[in-house]
Design a protein around this motif. Structure first.
Motif, PDB file in Angstrom:
ATOM      1  N   PHE B  43       4.028  10.820  80.324  1.00  0.00           N
ATOM      2  CA  PHE B  43       5.419  10.380  80.374  1.00  0.00           C
ATOM      3  C   PHE B  43       5.681   9.412  81.508  1.00  0.00           C
ATOM      4  O   PHE B  43       6.799   9.085  81.797  1.00  0.00           O
ATOM      5  CB  PHE B  43       6.332  11.595  80.482  1.00  0.00           C
ATOM      6  CG  PHE B  43       6.186  12.479  79.293  1.00  0.00           C
ATOM      7  CD1 PHE B  43       6.783  12.138  78.095  1.00  0.00           C
ATOM      8  CD2 PHE B  43       5.388  13.610  79.346  1.00  0.00           C
ATOM      9  CE1 PHE B  43       6.622  12.932  76.984  1.00  0.00           C
ATOM     10  CE2 PHE B  43       5.226  14.397  78.229  1.00  0.00           C
ATOM     11  CZ  PHE B  43       5.840  14.063  77.046  1.00  0.00           C
ATOM     12  N   SER B  44       4.632   9.027  82.172  1.00  0.00           N
ATOM     13  CA  SER B  44       4.873   8.060  83.239  1.00  0.00           C
ATOM     14  C   SER B  44       3.965   6.855  83.080  1.00  0.00           C
ATOM     15  O   SER B  44       3.508   6.272  84.025  1.00  0.00           O
ATOM     16  CB  SER B  44       4.639   8.722  84.597  1.00  0.00           C
ATOM     17  OG  SER B  44       3.324   9.220  84.628  1.00  0.00           O
ATOM     18  N   ARG B 339       7.817   3.320  72.364  1.00  0.00           N
ATOM     19  CA  ARG B 339       6.973   4.506  72.472  1.00  0.00           C
ATOM     20  C   ARG B 339       7.334   5.482  71.372  1.00  0.00           C
ATOM     21  O   ARG B 339       8.492   5.567  70.968  1.00  0.00           O
ATOM     22  CB  ARG B 339       7.194   5.207  73.822  1.00  0.00           C
ATOM     23  CG  ARG B 339       6.533   4.502  74.961  1.00  0.00           C
ATOM     24  CD  ARG B 339       7.158   4.940  76.276  1.00  0.00           C
ATOM     25  NE  ARG B 339       6.610   4.144  77.348  1.00  0.00           N
ATOM     26  CZ  ARG B 339       5.584   4.535  78.098  1.00  0.00           C
ATOM     27  NH1 ARG B 339       5.033   5.711  77.901  1.00  0.00           N
ATOM     28  NH2 ARG B 339       5.123   3.757  79.042  1.00  0.00           N
ATOM     29  N   LEU B 340       6.347   6.241  70.961  1.00  0.00           N
ATOM     30  CA  LEU B 340       6.559   7.249  69.953  1.00  0.00           C
ATOM     31  C   LEU B 340       7.487   8.308  70.537  1.00  0.00           C
ATOM     32  O   LEU B 340       7.182   8.904  71.575  1.00  0.00           O
ATOM     33  CB  LEU B 340       5.209   7.862  69.560  1.00  0.00           C
ATOM     34  CG  LEU B 340       5.178   8.808  68.375  1.00  0.00           C
ATOM     35  CD1 LEU B 340       5.605   8.099  67.108  1.00  0.00           C
ATOM     36  CD2 LEU B 340       3.793   9.400  68.221  1.00  0.00           C
ATOM     37  N   LEU B 344       5.194   8.319  74.059  1.00  0.00           N
ATOM     38  CA  LEU B 344       3.773   8.026  73.988  1.00  0.00           C
ATOM     39  C   LEU B 344       3.546   6.608  73.488  1.00  0.00           C
ATOM     40  O   LEU B 344       4.126   6.192  72.503  1.00  0.00           O
ATOM     41  CB  LEU B 344       3.093   9.035  73.049  1.00  0.00           C
ATOM     42  CG  LEU B 344       1.586   9.049  73.034  1.00  0.00           C
ATOM     43  CD1 LEU B 344       1.056   9.443  74.394  1.00  0.00           C
ATOM     44  CD2 LEU B 344       1.086  10.014  71.972  1.00  0.00           C
ATOM     45  N   MET B 345       2.675   5.847  74.187  1.00  0.00           N
ATOM     46  CA  MET B 345       2.401   4.477  73.776  1.00  0.00           C
ATOM     47  C   MET B 345       1.622   4.415  72.460  1.00  0.00           C
ATOM     48  O   MET B 345       2.059   3.781  71.522  1.00  0.00           O
ATOM     49  CB  MET B 345       1.640   3.737  74.874  1.00  0.00           C
ATOM     50  CG  MET B 345       2.400   3.601  76.165  1.00  0.00           C
ATOM     51  SD  MET B 345       3.417   2.124  76.201  1.00  0.00           S
ATOM     52  CE  MET B 345       2.263   0.961  76.857  1.00  0.00           C
ATOM     53  N   PRO B 346       0.464   5.045  72.376  1.00  0.00           N
ATOM     54  CA  PRO B 346      -0.269   4.956  71.102  1.00  0.00           C
ATOM     55  C   PRO B 346       0.388   5.819  70.027  1.00  0.00           C
ATOM     56  O   PRO B 346       1.011   6.830  70.333  1.00  0.00           O
ATOM     57  CB  PRO B 346      -1.662   5.496  71.445  1.00  0.00           C
ATOM     58  CG  PRO B 346      -1.471   6.333  72.647  1.00  0.00           C
ATOM     59  CD  PRO B 346      -0.311   5.771  73.394  1.00  0.00           C
ATOM     60  N   CYS B 347       0.279   5.401  68.769  1.00  0.00           N
ATOM     61  CA  CYS B 347       0.856   6.173  67.675  1.00  0.00           C
ATOM     62  C   CYS B 347      -0.178   7.044  66.987  1.00  0.00           C
ATOM     63  O   CYS B 347       0.114   7.715  65.999  1.00  0.00           O
ATOM     64  CB  CYS B 347       1.443   5.272  66.603  1.00  0.00           C
ATOM     65  SG  CYS B 347       2.551   4.070  67.230  1.00  0.00           S
ATOM     66  N   ARG B 348      -1.414   6.929  67.408  1.00  0.00           N
ATOM     67  CA  ARG B 348      -2.420   7.852  66.873  1.00  0.00           C
ATOM     68  C   ARG B 348      -3.245   8.326  68.050  1.00  0.00           C
ATOM     69  O   ARG B 348      -3.570   7.543  68.942  1.00  0.00           O
ATOM     70  CB  ARG B 348      -3.346   7.144  65.884  1.00  0.00           C
ATOM     71  CG  ARG B 348      -2.613   6.536  64.697  1.00  0.00           C
ATOM     72  CD  ARG B 348      -3.617   6.173  63.610  1.00  0.00           C
ATOM     73  NE  ARG B 348      -2.971   5.322  62.607  1.00  0.00           N
ATOM     74  CZ  ARG B 348      -3.528   4.996  61.450  1.00  0.00           C
ATOM     75  NH1 ARG B 348      -4.752   5.425  61.164  1.00  0.00           N
ATOM     76  NH2 ARG B 348      -2.905   4.229  60.596  1.00  0.00           N
ATOM     77  N   GLN B 354       1.931  18.593  71.529  1.00  0.00           N
ATOM     78  CA  GLN B 354       3.386  18.555  71.709  1.00  0.00           C
ATOM     79  C   GLN B 354       4.043  17.718  70.620  1.00  0.00           C
ATOM     80  O   GLN B 354       5.216  17.895  70.307  1.00  0.00           O
ATOM     81  CB  GLN B 354       3.776  17.941  73.062  1.00  0.00           C
ATOM     82  CG  GLN B 354       3.291  18.691  74.264  1.00  0.00           C
ATOM     83  CD  GLN B 354       1.986  18.131  74.770  1.00  0.00           C
ATOM     84  OE1 GLN B 354       1.134  17.744  73.973  1.00  0.00           O
ATOM     85  NE2 GLN B 354       1.836  18.097  76.069  1.00  0.00           N
ATOM     86  N   LEU B 355       3.283  16.726  70.092  1.00  0.00           N
ATOM     87  CA  LEU B 355       3.843  15.867  69.065  1.00  0.00           C
ATOM     88  C   LEU B 355       3.304  16.219  67.668  1.00  0.00           C
ATOM     89  O   LEU B 355       3.487  15.487  66.725  1.00  0.00           O
ATOM     90  CB  LEU B 355       3.549  14.405  69.384  1.00  0.00           C
ATOM     91  CG  LEU B 355       4.127  13.921  70.716  1.00  0.00           C
ATOM     92  CD1 LEU B 355       3.691  12.494  70.996  1.00  0.00           C
ATOM     93  CD2 LEU B 355       5.636  14.018  70.710  1.00  0.00           C
ATOM     94  N   LYS B 356       2.573  17.308  67.603  1.00  0.00           N
ATOM     95  CA  LYS B 356       1.999  17.673  66.316  1.00  0.00           C
ATOM     96  C   LYS B 356       2.478  19.024  65.821  1.00  0.00           C
ATOM     97  O   LYS B 356       2.532  19.270  64.633  1.00  0.00           O
ATOM     98  CB  LYS B 356       0.472  17.685  66.409  1.00  0.00           C
ATOM     99  CG  LYS B 356      -0.124  16.293  66.539  1.00  0.00           C
ATOM    100  CD  LYS B 356      -1.624  16.341  66.686  1.00  0.00           C
ATOM    101  CE  LYS B 356      -2.173  14.911  66.831  1.00  0.00           C
ATOM    102  NZ  LYS B 356      -3.505  14.879  67.391  1.00  0.00           N
ATOM    103  N   TRP B 357       2.732  19.911  66.771  1.00  0.00           N
ATOM    104  CA  TRP B 357       3.112  21.262  66.386  1.00  0.00           C
ATOM    105  C   TRP B 357       4.638  21.403  66.344  1.00  0.00           C
ATOM    106  O   TRP B 357       5.351  20.681  67.044  1.00  0.00           O
ATOM    107  CB  TRP B 357       2.611  22.280  67.404  1.00  0.00           C
ATOM    108  CG  TRP B 357       1.126  22.468  67.432  1.00  0.00           C
ATOM    109  CD1 TRP B 357       0.211  21.905  66.612  1.00  0.00           C
ATOM    110  CD2 TRP B 357       0.411  23.274  68.368  1.00  0.00           C
ATOM    111  NE1 TRP B 357      -1.037  22.306  66.959  1.00  0.00           N
ATOM    112  CE2 TRP B 357      -0.943  23.163  68.035  1.00  0.00           C
ATOM    113  CE3 TRP B 357       0.783  24.107  69.427  1.00  0.00           C
ATOM    114  CZ2 TRP B 357      -1.939  23.836  68.741  1.00  0.00           C
ATOM    115  CZ3 TRP B 357      -0.199  24.771  70.115  1.00  0.00           C
ATOM    116  CH2 TRP B 357      -1.555  24.639  69.770  1.00  0.00           C
ATOM    117  N   SER B 358       5.069  22.411  65.609  1.00  0.00           N
ATOM    118  CA  SER B 358       6.487  22.746  65.651  1.00  0.00           C
ATOM    119  C   SER B 358       6.796  23.354  67.007  1.00  0.00           C
ATOM    120  O   SER B 358       5.907  23.874  67.683  1.00  0.00           O
ATOM    121  CB  SER B 358       6.814  23.752  64.554  1.00  0.00           C
ATOM    122  OG  SER B 358       6.140  24.968  64.826  1.00  0.00           O
TER     123      SER B 358
END
Lengths: 878, 531
Positions: B43-44, B339-340, B344-348, B354-358
């Motif tokens: 995040f930084s 950013r996603l 997040l800079m990359p999208c994959r 944190q960005l995949k799970w509920s």
């Protein structure tokens, strides 16, 4: 399986025209074409068909072991062995290295006769040039040591050098050393001759077979997995040269063999117009960083540059080493140096620049011996570019080790167990060998320290001490203070002190010693190896009673100085053991014993889940409070009386110091001075140190380092394991009868040998020498390894030395032998024999008179004697 | 321009009186080894890594350094060119491929790689290995974020997944047989460049168990020849990512393993890997590492052929993919500030659960009593977190049939591409090739005798030719950090960038990892003529 060997040789033949094989042998070649299957089992499997592997095979088979398989991944003698410059030189710094090289020389000399294989052996002799006086001193020291072990050598003038070699420019030389019996030889042919002799003795040799990994069962070698199948075996010998590190790590139970390769370059030229005579001596110009030898009418010249190129850090990425690139730019300084030494060579035609990687170790000494973690796993590698010189001798010692369980000489300096996993990092090795390779030709002055790979293990007080001016040395990765530079001294000048004479820290250490004698000093001695042995019942006591020579069944709280002996009565380790409770013991050993001692204990301790051995080295910071006022400091900090009546010598008690509780206080100092060792759980270290320093202020406390400690212990005749004592020294030979209890009611290892020795008398005796006519300011200082002369006859060598500020004289420790004048045989040494001699110590060719003492000078013990006569301990490093 | 150095450099190089050489080395080891990573960089991600914003006047830099305020501020010291080289070259490695593979000359001639750290510890990883079952060569660059755990795990494990995917049914059966009968496994990979040493043995054995589950599933598919390379790459990426995700959800006994798995899953890594087998070049990419090909046309002109697309907010295809995958209501919130979800800079990427799970799953896993603070795990739910996943490790796979005009492949982490464009990189490698040719004393015209050779060498030394970079990757890194805004090499700037204290380095540059792979045009030619 001789035909395998033959076929290997044949394949090489077109390349370099190796030799004439007698036709009788080639009869076996009919079978050559068949692909060979490996045997399924053998007693010994040796990995590596270079000079080391073949030498081990040769000596093992000579000693009667027949069931041996030697595996080589490429062709025999194709690695560093093939490309080695072929110089056999006996001028080494360590006596054990000189002996190995001397034996190799004799072995190679008769090898052609023994095997019928031409080895190209020519006794050319070698000349070591000195461009500076310091270099000449270094050569003189080697010279006097070579002479006493029977290797002829002499110091010669530049004029004489010019006579020995027609092409040399000698104008900038101050002298040289001539070793007439050194030789040149083709190392690949030596390896092949050794292999052929071994195969005649039954050794089976397979080339183009790679070892994938070694199989281990219950801590014991059980077999070898190769790319051609498995072989069951009891012993495995890793002679894989620069691949030895990787091979060691490939096991499930990794064996760390710290070594790393660097590229090494040498130049080959076409023949000179008037070719040199074949016996023209080899030249070593260490100040110019080069060596030069005669090669097929031309020259072969290489060197050890200041900025080496490490290679293979990532591991093996070339199958064979011959396709490494030449790097002329890198070779330029060496070429310039060659042309300065031999200006007439400018028109000589170049044939080739050869790049042949050599393997180096973290301390410039080779690695041999058994792995501490895997029984039956032996190693012989890391030759620091002297593989040919050491090959014969090293192979012999390793073979003896495997067959008899121990080699016939003390080889602790080369033992694999001097290293642990901590020296095994790739980064560390890469950085360290970049320092080691130039060091081969650097001037080796007393007390040099490595600069790379430092600050690995430190005490929690490191930063604090550093800020107070500590100068550091390293032992087994641990930083230890040498001395403390007062704030007003020039720091930079001190660091560059490289001298064989009086060093510039002389006054600094003097004031530290004085403070130890008159007030109190604190020395951080956290590097000591510390083990704890506990059991649920009496197992701990029983096993220790069997392992140690002294009686450990003492009341709780007592400390015993004792040794762990081997079957021959020699010291495997020298330590102090404190009885913490009925069932637990605290054992303190020298720093570099961490791996060796652990392995020895593990080997001899029964498999018993009720018996627990723990390495607690990292758990405790050790502070040594030395001096008459140590008592006052401690009693003020603990509110407990610390006088000898309440706290007798050699006593251990857990108590509080400052706010911190559970500090193990021991009344001993490893120097013979009064004082205490504090073993402090590391989280309290800073607190206790601060308290000691602030309370100690009014008693004149100051920091001190190991140089002060060394001076104190040597003037009190305290021997130190690893330097003065070794596996071939018994307690009786160093006046330590009091530390052995032959009649303690049970057997212990080495007891029989000691009983016998007690009856027969000893053949050497550790003696203390006080130099008489030595001028501390003007004369060369003793170091160690100086020959001792008794009534003009060589009698032994010194093992350590220090300046005694109390006696204002130099003190050396060393062993006196009694060599029969007629036969040279060793005879019994008695106290009378020692006392009736006139002694001289030879420092770089100059003999100084010395007084011999069997007991420490009594006037030194002005302080009230405590408990037993003296406290005798000596664990600290050299 | 004299630049200020922090105290530790002074301490190491001057006071302990060691030669410059050692000074440089210790400098490096300090650089790469320790340090305290406190913040979660995910995040930084500072925009200041962009070339335009790098301060290059000495004044700014000095001021920046004052911030760290060691008391020794007054000392002025500058690295010598030799020390600069030492630092730059510390991570170098080069490797020549041997023409051994069953008589067929390998299409890869050699490769050179290097790494320069900005984070401490470094978050990039690289791996290069030969796949022993197919003889393919694999090159990988892994750029971690939020710690190095994920990059380390992926770099250690991904090649094994690929290698296993490529195995024939028969080989897989042999592998399974070996494990069942407790015999040693067939060797799968031969590492040419190791991604750092694995830390814990127990973890490795768990990884092996999961690899085994994977090949057991492959066995059940009963495919005689194994997957094709494209499928193998795609499956391996996704499989490994799902294993990383599942490992931490499964209850684990051992605390060490559990903590490590957690760190791996909660940090992230982008990955770019190439597989070369003969003339078949496959590149799989997930994230913003990049691979390009240097092509020399018949007329001698050089051009660049990108083999990957960066998966970030500047890529319209990625934007539309994201929009497609999420309901229309999220159109404005999926990408914020390039950013996603704004973080997040990359999208994959791998990891980043944190960005995949509920949210619920994240909570339930973390509530199992992890000491998240000690593990440096930052649990954070971005705003507008509607039904995940937002992030995938599915790679984009490109196939390229190598032609004789394809001369080299450059793989690098975004640290390089942030500051150098594709064409610039190709130009630099080409320059370097030309230089290297010039610098090597030509064997044919080599001076015949010692005297002439010496004078030639001395001449070269005086010109400083011998000190040029031997390694193309080093050359690229040198230019990446030493080039000023006018595109010129500025030695002072290079020195300044290299002497940044470790807590500041990341603000001015990112970890840079570069691998340059040279192809053997002759052997590629042979392939064509043979077929």
């Amino acid at each position: 399986m001789f035909f395998r060997l033959l076929s290997a040789v044949r394949r090489q033949r077109p390349g370099r025209g190796w030799r004439n094989w007698s036709s009788g042998r080639s009869g076996a070649s009919a079978a050559e074409a068949h692909s060979v299957t490996l045997p399924t089992q053998a007693q010994v499997v040796i990995c590596g068909g270079g000079i080391m592997g073949t030498s081990v095979a040769y000596h093992l088979s000579k000693m009667g072991w027949k069931d041996i398989v030697l595996l080589e991944q490429g062709r025999l003698a194709a690695g560093s062995t093939r490309f080695c410059a072929g110089i056999l030189s006996t001028a080494r710094h360590l006596t054990i290295e000189q002996k190995m090289a001397d034996y190799s020389n004799k072995l190679y000399h008769q090898l052609e006769q023994e095997t019928g294989i031409q080895t190209g052996y020519i006794r050319t002799g070698s000349v070591f040039l000195a461009q500076t006086q310091d270099r000449l001193i270094s050569l003189k020291r080697i010279n006097s040591r070579l002479n006493v072990i029977g290797i002829p050598s002499e110091i010669i003038s530049p004029k004489k050098v010019a006579e020995l070699h027609p092409l040399l420019n000698v104008h900038d030389l101050v002298g040289a050393m001539h070793v007439p019996e050194d030789a040149v030889v083709s190392s690949a042919d030596v390896a092949l001759a050794l292999a052929s002799a071994a195969s005649q003795n039954g050794v089976q040799i397979y080339d183009r077979t790679s070892v994938l990994h070694v199989m281990v069962k219950k801590g014991q070698v059980s077999g070898v997995e190769t790319d051609k199948g498995q072989i069951e075996c009891q012993y495995f010998v890793n002679c894989a040269g620069q691949w030895a590190y990787e091979l060691g790590l490939s096991n499930e139970e990794p064996v760390s063999i710290p070594l790393h390769a660097c590229e090494h370059f040498y130049l080959l030229t076409r023949p000179l117009e008037t070719p040199l005579q074949s016996n023209t001596p080899t030249i070593v110009d260490a100040d110019g960083r080069i060596y030069i030898r005669n090669w097929q009418g031309g020259l072969l010249s290489g060197g050890f540059e200041k900025n080496p190129k490490p290679i293979f850090t990532e591991g093996k990425n070339q199958l064979e080493i011959q396709n490494l690139q030449e790097d002329w730019d890198h070779f330029e300084p060496l070429l310039s140096s060659l042309l300065r030494r031999m200006p007439d060579l400018e028109t000589l035609e170049i044939l080739k620049l050869v790049n042949c990687p050599e393997t180096f170790t973290p301390d410039m000494r080779c690695i041999m011996g058994e792995s501490p973690s895997v029984r039956g796993y032996f190693v012989l590698a890391g030759m620091n570019s002297a593989g040919l010189s050491f090959g014969g001798g090293a192979g012999r010692y390793l073979a003896e080790w495997m067959v008899h369980g121990y080699p016939s000489e003390n080889i602790w300096e080369l033992d694999l167990k001097r290293f642990g996993a901590l020296q095994s990092s790739r980064t560390f090795l890469r950085h360290r060998v970049m320092e080691v390779m130039p060091l081969l030709y650097d001037l080796k002055v007393p007390r040099w320290d490595f600069q790379t790979g430092r600050q690995l293990r430190t005490s929690p007080l490191y930063d604090r001490l550093d800020a107070q001016g500590a100068r550091w040395m390293e032992k087994h990765g641990f930083e230890r203070p040498k001395y403390f530079v007062p704030p007003d001294k020039d720091l930079l000048a001190l660091e560059q002190s490289k001298t064989f004479y009086k060093p510039d820290w002389f006054e600094i250490v003097e004031s530290e010693v004085k403070c130890c004698k008159e007030a109190v000093c604190v020395i951080d001695m956290s590097s000591f190896t510390k083990f704890e042995i506990t059991s649920t019942g009496d197992q701990a006591l029983e096993v220790l009673q069997y392992l140690f020579s002294n009686d450990l069944d003492v009341p709780v709280g007592h400390i015993v100085h004792t040794g762990m002996l081997n079957q021959g009565g020699g010291y495997e380790n020298d330590c102090s053991v404190a009885r913490l409770s009925k069932r637990s013991f605290f054992m303190i050993s020298p720093t570099d014993q961490q791996v060796h001692c652990w392995a020895w204990l593990k080997k001899h301790m029964p498999e018993d889940s009720n018996l627990l051995l723990e390495d607690v080295t990292w758990k405790y910071t050790a502070l040594n409070l030395i001096g008459p006022r140590a008592v006052d400091v401690l009693s003020e900090l603990s509110y407990a009386p610390m006088t000898p009546d309440h706290f007798p010598s050699l006593f251990c008690k857990e108590m509080s110091v400052g706010y911190a509780n559970g500090i193990r206080v021991m009344s001993m100092t490893h120097t013979g001075e009064p004082g205490f060792m504090l073993y402090i759980p590391i989280e309290y270290a800073l607190h206790v140190y601060n308290e000691v320093m602030s309370v100690g202020q009014k008693y004149g406390i100051r920091n001190a380092g190991y140089y002060a400690l060394r001076s104190l212990r040597i003037e009190k005749f305290f021997a130190f394991w690893g330097q003065d004592l070794n596996t071939l020294t018994t307690p009786l030979e160093c006046g330590r009868e009091s530390r052995v209890k032959l009649e303690k009611g049970m057997d212990f290892i080495g007891r029989d040998a000691l009983l016998q020795q007690k009856q027969n008398g000893v053949y050497k005796r550790l003696t203390m020498f006080i130099l008489d006519d030595h001028d501390t300011d003007l004369d060369l200082w003793p170091w160690w390894g100086e020959p001792i002369y008794r009534n003009g006859q060589y009698a032994g060598k010194t093992t350590s030395s220090a300046y005694s500020y109390t006696l204002e004289r130099h003190v050396c420790l060393g062993f006196v032998h009694n060599f029969s004048e007629d036969t040279g045989e060793e005879q019994v040494v008695t106290a009378d024999f020692i006392n009736r001699g006139e002694y001289e110590i030879d420092i770089a060719g100059h003999r100084f008179q010395a007084k011999a003492k069997l007991y420490p000078v009594t006037s030194l013990f002005t302080h009230k004697r405590r408990k037993e006569d003296v406290e005798l301990s000596d664990l600290h490093g050299k | 321009m004299p630049s200020t150095l922090p105290f530790w450099i002074l301490k190491n190089s001057a006071r302990s009186g060691i030669a410059t050489l050692q000074g440089g080395k210790r400098l490096y080891s300090r650089w790469a080894s320790n340090g305290n990573e406190a913040s979660w960089r995910l995040f930084s991600h500072l925009p200041s890594t962009r070339k335009s914003s790098v301060p290059c006047s000495g004044f700014t830099l000095q001021k920046a350094l004052r911030h760290t305020s060691t008391e020794e501020d007054d000392f002025q010291l500058q690295l010598s060119p030799q020390q600069v080289n030492e630092v730059l070259r510390a991570g170098e490695s080069a490797h020549k491929i041997l023409d051994l593979v069953s008589g067929v000359p390998n299409s890869v001639l050699r490769f050179e790689s290097n790494q320069l750290a900005a984070n401490s510890p470094v978050e990039d990883r690289q791996g290069i290995a030969t796949c022993l079952q197919t003889n393919g060569l694999m090159f990988g660059i892994f750029d971690g974020h939020g710690g190095h755990a994920c990059a380390q795990a992926v770099s250690e494990r991904l090649f094994y997944y690929v290698a296993v995917s490529l195995m024939s049914q028969q080989t897989l059966e042999r592998m399974e047989g070996a494990v069942e009968s407790m015999k040693p496994l067939l060797p799968i990979l031969h590492w040419l460049k190791r991604p750092g040493d694995s830390i814990y043995k127990d973890v490795t054995s768990m990884h092996l168990d999961h690899l085994r589950v994977y090949w057991q599933e492959l066995l059940d598919l009963h495919m005689e020849m194994g997957l094709n390379i494209k499928e193998a790459l795609t499956h391996s990426f996704q499989r490994l990512d799902s294993d990383i995700s599942l490992e931490v959800q499964a209850p684990l006994e051992d605390e060490m393993t559990r903590n490590l798995s957690l760190q791996v899953a909660f940090s992230g890594a982008t990955a770019c890997m190439a597989h070369v087998d003969g003339v078949h070049l496959h590149v799989a990419n997930a994230g913003d590492c990049r691979a390009i090909l240097g092509v020399q046309e018949d007329n001698g002109m050089w051009s660049c052929l990108p083999l990957t697309c960066d998966h970030n907010a500047w890529n319209p295809a990625e934007l539309s993919r994201l929009k497609r995958e999420h309901p229309e209501s999220e159109d404005r919130t999926v990408i914020v500030d390039h950013r996603l979800l704004g973080v997040l800079m990359p999208c994959r990427a791998f990891g980043d659960v944190q960005l995949k799970w509920s949210k619920e799953l994240q909570h339930s896993v973390l509530e199992r009593g992890f000491d998240t603070e000690a593990l440096n795990i930052y649990q954070f739910t971005p705003p507008h977190y509607y039904p995940p996943p937002y992030l995938t490790a599915k790679p984009e796979v490109t196939y390229h049939r190598l032609r004789p005009q394809d001369k080299f492949l450059v793989l690098a982490s975004d640290g390089l591409w942030d500051v150098l464009g594709n064409e610039e990189v190709v130009r630099l490698v080409v320059d370097h090739l030309a230089e290297a040719g010039r610098h090597k004393p030509d064997l044919a015209q080599r001076p015949a005798n010692l005297g002439l050779m010496q004078s030639l060498l001395l001449q070269r030394k005086a010109q400083g030719l011998h000190a040029a970079d031997q390694n193309a990757a080093t050359h690229l890194i040198r230019h990446a950090i030493g080039t000023n805004e006018y595109g010129e090499m500025e030695p002072e700037r290079l020195t300044a960038m290299l002497t940044l204290p470790e807590d500041l380095a990341r603000m001015y540059r990112d970890d840079i990892t570069v691998t340059v792979v040279y192809f053997n045009s002759d052997s590629i030619d042979t392939y064509y003529r043979g077929s």
